[in-house]
Design an enzyme around this catalytic site. Sequence first.
Site, PDB file in Angstrom:
ATOM      1  N   THR A 124     -13.657  49.836   2.113  1.00  0.00           N
ATOM      2  CA  THR A 124     -12.862  48.656   1.327  1.00  0.00           C
ATOM      3  C   THR A 124     -13.900  47.659   0.893  1.00  0.00           C
ATOM      4  OG1 THR A 124     -11.158  49.245   2.970  1.00  0.00           O
ATOM      5  CG2 THR A 124     -11.080  47.015   1.881  1.00  0.00           C
ATOM      6  N   ARG A 165      -4.400  51.637   5.460  1.00  0.00           N
ATOM      7  CA  ARG A 165      -4.413  53.185   4.550  1.00  0.00           C
ATOM      8  C   ARG A 165      -3.461  54.071   5.478  1.00  0.00           C
ATOM      9  NH1 ARG A 165     -10.871  53.761   5.705  1.00  0.00           N
ATOM     10  NH2 ARG A 165     -10.422  55.998   4.872  1.00  0.00           N
ATOM     11  N   LEU A 208     -14.198  44.735   7.747  1.00  0.00           N
ATOM     12  CA  LEU A 208     -13.415  45.844   6.404  1.00  0.00           C
ATOM     13  C   LEU A 208     -14.139  47.148   6.820  1.00  0.00           C
ATOM     14  CD1 LEU A 208     -13.730  43.204   3.329  1.00  0.00           C
ATOM     15  CD2 LEU A 208     -11.641  43.828   4.658  1.00  0.00           C
ATOM     16  N   ASP A 209     -13.559  48.123   6.335  1.00  0.00           N
ATOM     17  CA  ASP A 209     -13.799  49.422   6.367  1.00  0.00           C
ATOM     18  C   ASP A 209     -14.985  49.626   5.362  1.00  0.00           C
ATOM     19  OD1 ASP A 209     -11.829  49.928   8.427  1.00  0.00           O
ATOM     20  OD2 ASP A 209     -10.290  50.935   6.451  1.00  0.00           O
ATOM     21  N   TYR A 210     -15.883  50.554   5.719  1.00  0.00           N
ATOM     22  CA  TYR A 210     -16.895  51.169   4.860  1.00  0.00           C
ATOM     23  C   TYR A 210     -16.340  51.271   3.277  1.00  0.00           C
ATOM     24  CZ  TYR A 210     -20.111  54.675   2.464  1.00  0.00           C
ATOM     25  OH  TYR A 210     -20.900  55.165   1.737  1.00  0.00           O
TER      26      TYR A 210
END
Length: 310
Positions: free
Chosen positions: A106, A213, A102-104
């Site tokens: 998110t 995104r 998961l992105d930073y």
Amino acid sequence: MSKVITLIWVNMTFLSNLAVILKGKLTMFVRCVIGGSRKPKLTDIAILYKSDNFVVVNKAFDVLINSDDAQVSVTVANQLRQLYPHLVDPQVAFYFRFVHRLDYSTSGALCIALNKKSAASATRSFVGHRTRKFYLALVHGYIEKDLIRIEKEVGSLPTDGSLYKMCTVENPACEKPRHALTHMAVLGRGVYNAQPASKVLLKLCTGRRHQLRVHCDHIGHRIIGDYTYSDRKDIFPFRMMLHSYYLYIPTGIGETIDVTTSDPFTGEDSRCKWTCLEEVISREKAMDLLEAVHPSNKLTEIIPKAINKQ
């Protein structure tokens, strides 16, 4: 003359890097003071599921999964190491086996395997496209169509190094684009901080970096609070409004991960300035609807120029 040019170049590079650092600090200041955000802690982690083979956490926003930087103390790996020191595997980089990312920025459901066998089985499920992942998001503007299919290749976008960005294939600078497919259902339309906004459920059909995104930005409805894809302008929301809501992994070892989180984008958190003015469909019905859609079905193709942009 060459020394002068070199000196100018060094100074310009220094000033550019300094501007990026100051912009980042300003963003954190604005989000903390105005948005009500705060720095994450090692205790900011919740366990959604645990067995001998897996643990699924509800990752907090603005937390890295792991990091080589010794100054970054709060990561999911360090949170788990503090919570379960007896489960740390010294032979694995960053102590645990993360089977997806998961992105930073998110938040939401994140699965970690606790042994080699479970890691391999989960990885096979991801590679074989047998997993299911749904995300909740708040995006800028009113999305006119209730069901949307976004099929657009996503690749890397070379930058100055201060931001890591992806882009759709139309960008002339796009490198190594790969097929990417997202299905979207609009849950509601309303306002965020008095500006038009929509709440959506996103089905991640492929797993490209920053896919959701980039796809939201591509159709003209960027995710609220997305610092990167707003070119560092969308800094007033306390966080980026993207959350991993549902995770399903049929592991093949007699265990199935089937986890749903709570919805973070409600009136329960006073920092979230979302107000729904038109309810379209419930989360549960939207999930059932998108589950029934075969990847080859067209749904509604969205053309960016026809979108009401925020």
